[in-house]
Design an enzyme around this catalytic site. Structure first.
Site, PDB file in Angstrom:
ATOM      1  N   HIS A  38      11.934  72.932  34.774  1.00  0.00           N
ATOM      2  CA  HIS A  38      12.011  73.973  35.535  1.00  0.00           C
ATOM      3  C   HIS A  38      11.656  75.161  34.855  1.00  0.00           C
ATOM      4  O   HIS A  38      11.691  75.331  33.814  1.00  0.00           O
ATOM      5  CB  HIS A  38      13.376  73.959  35.881  1.00  0.00           C
ATOM      6  CG  HIS A  38      14.116  74.945  36.846  1.00  0.00           C
ATOM      7  ND1 HIS A  38      14.114  76.458  36.846  1.00  0.00           N
ATOM      8  CD2 HIS A  38      14.231  74.791  38.255  1.00  0.00           C
ATOM      9  CE1 HIS A  38      14.432  76.713  38.047  1.00  0.00           C
ATOM     10  NE2 HIS A  38      14.647  75.865  38.892  1.00  0.00           N
ATOM     11  N   GLU A  91       7.356  74.842  42.371  1.00  0.00           N
ATOM     12  CA  GLU A  91       8.290  75.978  42.532  1.00  0.00           C
ATOM     13  C   GLU A  91       7.477  77.211  42.314  1.00  0.00           C
ATOM     14  O   GLU A  91       7.609  77.551  41.030  1.00  0.00           O
ATOM     15  CB  GLU A  91       9.508  75.764  41.972  1.00  0.00           C
ATOM     16  CG  GLU A  91      10.266  74.545  42.341  1.00  0.00           C
ATOM     17  CD  GLU A  91      11.652  74.798  41.953  1.00  0.00           C
ATOM     18  OE1 GLU A  91      12.510  74.668  42.867  1.00  0.00           O
ATOM     19  OE2 GLU A  91      11.963  74.824  40.725  1.00  0.00           O
TER      20      GLU A  91
HETATM   21  P1  PGA Z   1      16.113  79.183  44.838  1.00  0.00           P
HETATM   22  O1  PGA Z   1      15.990  78.080  43.397  1.00  0.00           O
HETATM   23  O2  PGA Z   1      16.137  78.264  46.040  1.00  0.00           O
HETATM   24  O3  PGA Z   1      17.431  79.779  44.580  1.00  0.00           O
HETATM   25  O4  PGA Z   1      14.914  80.006  45.054  1.00  0.00           O
HETATM   26  C1  PGA Z   1      15.313  76.978  43.484  1.00  0.00           C
HETATM   27  C2  PGA Z   1      15.115  76.409  42.185  1.00  0.00           C
HETATM   28  O5  PGA Z   1      15.115  77.278  41.179  1.00  0.00           O
HETATM   29  O6  PGA Z   1      15.122  75.391  42.113  1.00  0.00           O
END
Ligand code: PGA
Length: 241
Positions: free
Chosen positions: A92, A159
């Site tokens: 992450h 992401e």
């Molecule tokens: P968010 O976070 O939905 O608040 O943008 C997503 C994540 O970090 O997995």
């Protein structure tokens, strides 16, 4: 099969997490979506619950790649096993940027938990500078250094860092384009994450090569996360037309 994953990060207490997961379990068991959805919750480490629910899978946001030992502040495989936990987030961007996890360390962690048979949600994503200078594909490829992309229990979550927690998701075009690129070398479920909410989830899930979503802020309220899961039913209906 669509995958919905809630990442609570450093939010919610153990009591709140328990009430949430019980509510979610009951919601998922009541909807026709049973069998067509896979639902994960990644609670805060201090709020880990036993992974014994029928429909909701409880996973770990993080762990060190070790059975146990002298690693102050960490948890290892031994602790996860006690909770029956067999899924984990690795890579992450908050671990990479805030806690300085290098690609080498992440690859070690990946190898360790893959060997242990965990379901791994492996996260990748570029920052704004990379997006602006046009080197997204090269950058994303570099985040697979040392990673076995053929691992059978792998899920990849794209992401973009600039879309995480900002309330501004990537555009549908950007998501579609990047997922198409990822699909060119990955034969595993692909999730999108970054400001997914109950309003945009349906159209994101409708895109080609998007197999699910990883949700932070909007997952913290049970009703919103249930609406996100429900939005897949809406996009399924649109698809069958
Ligand atoms: P968010 O976070 O939905 O608040 O943008 C997503 C994540 O970090 O997995």
């Amino acid at each position: 099969m669509a995958i919905f994953a809630a990442n609570f990060k450093c939010n919610l207490t153990r009591a709140q997490t328990k009430a949430y997961i019980e509510g979610l379990e009951s919601y998922v068991s009541r909807t026709q979506s049973v069998g067509k959805r896979e639902v994960f919750v990644f609670p805060n480490q201090a709020a880990l619950l036993e992974n014994t629910y029928g429909f909701v899978r409880v996973g770990a946001q993080n762990a060190h790649c070790v059975e146990n030992g002298g690693f102050t502040g960490e948890i290892g495989a031994q602790q996860l096993r006690e909770f029956g936990i067999d899924s984990i987030l690795i890579g992450h961007s908050e671990r990479r940027t805030i806690f300085g996890e290098s690609q080498e360390y992440i690859a070690q962690k990946f190898a360790y938990f893959a060997k242990a048979g965990f379901r791994i949600i492996y996260c990748i994503g570029e920052d704004l500078a990379v997006r602006q200078n046009g080197s997204v594909e090269e950058f994303l490829r570099s985040e697979f250094r040392g990673i076995d992309t053929k691992y059978e229990n792998l899920i990849v979550a794209y992401e973009p860092i600039w879309a995480i927690g900002t309330g501004v998701s990537a555009s549908l075009e950007d998501i579609e384009h990047t997922h198409k690129f990822l699909r060119s070398f990955l034969d595993v479920p692909l999730l999108y994450g970054g400001s997914v909410n109950e309003t945009n989830a349906g159209e994101i899930l409708y895109l080609a090569n998007v197999d699910g979503v990883l949700v932070g802020s909007a997952s913290l309220e049970l009703t919103r996360f249930c609406e996100i899961i429900e939005s897949k039913a809406t996009s399924d209906t649109a698809e069958s037309k």
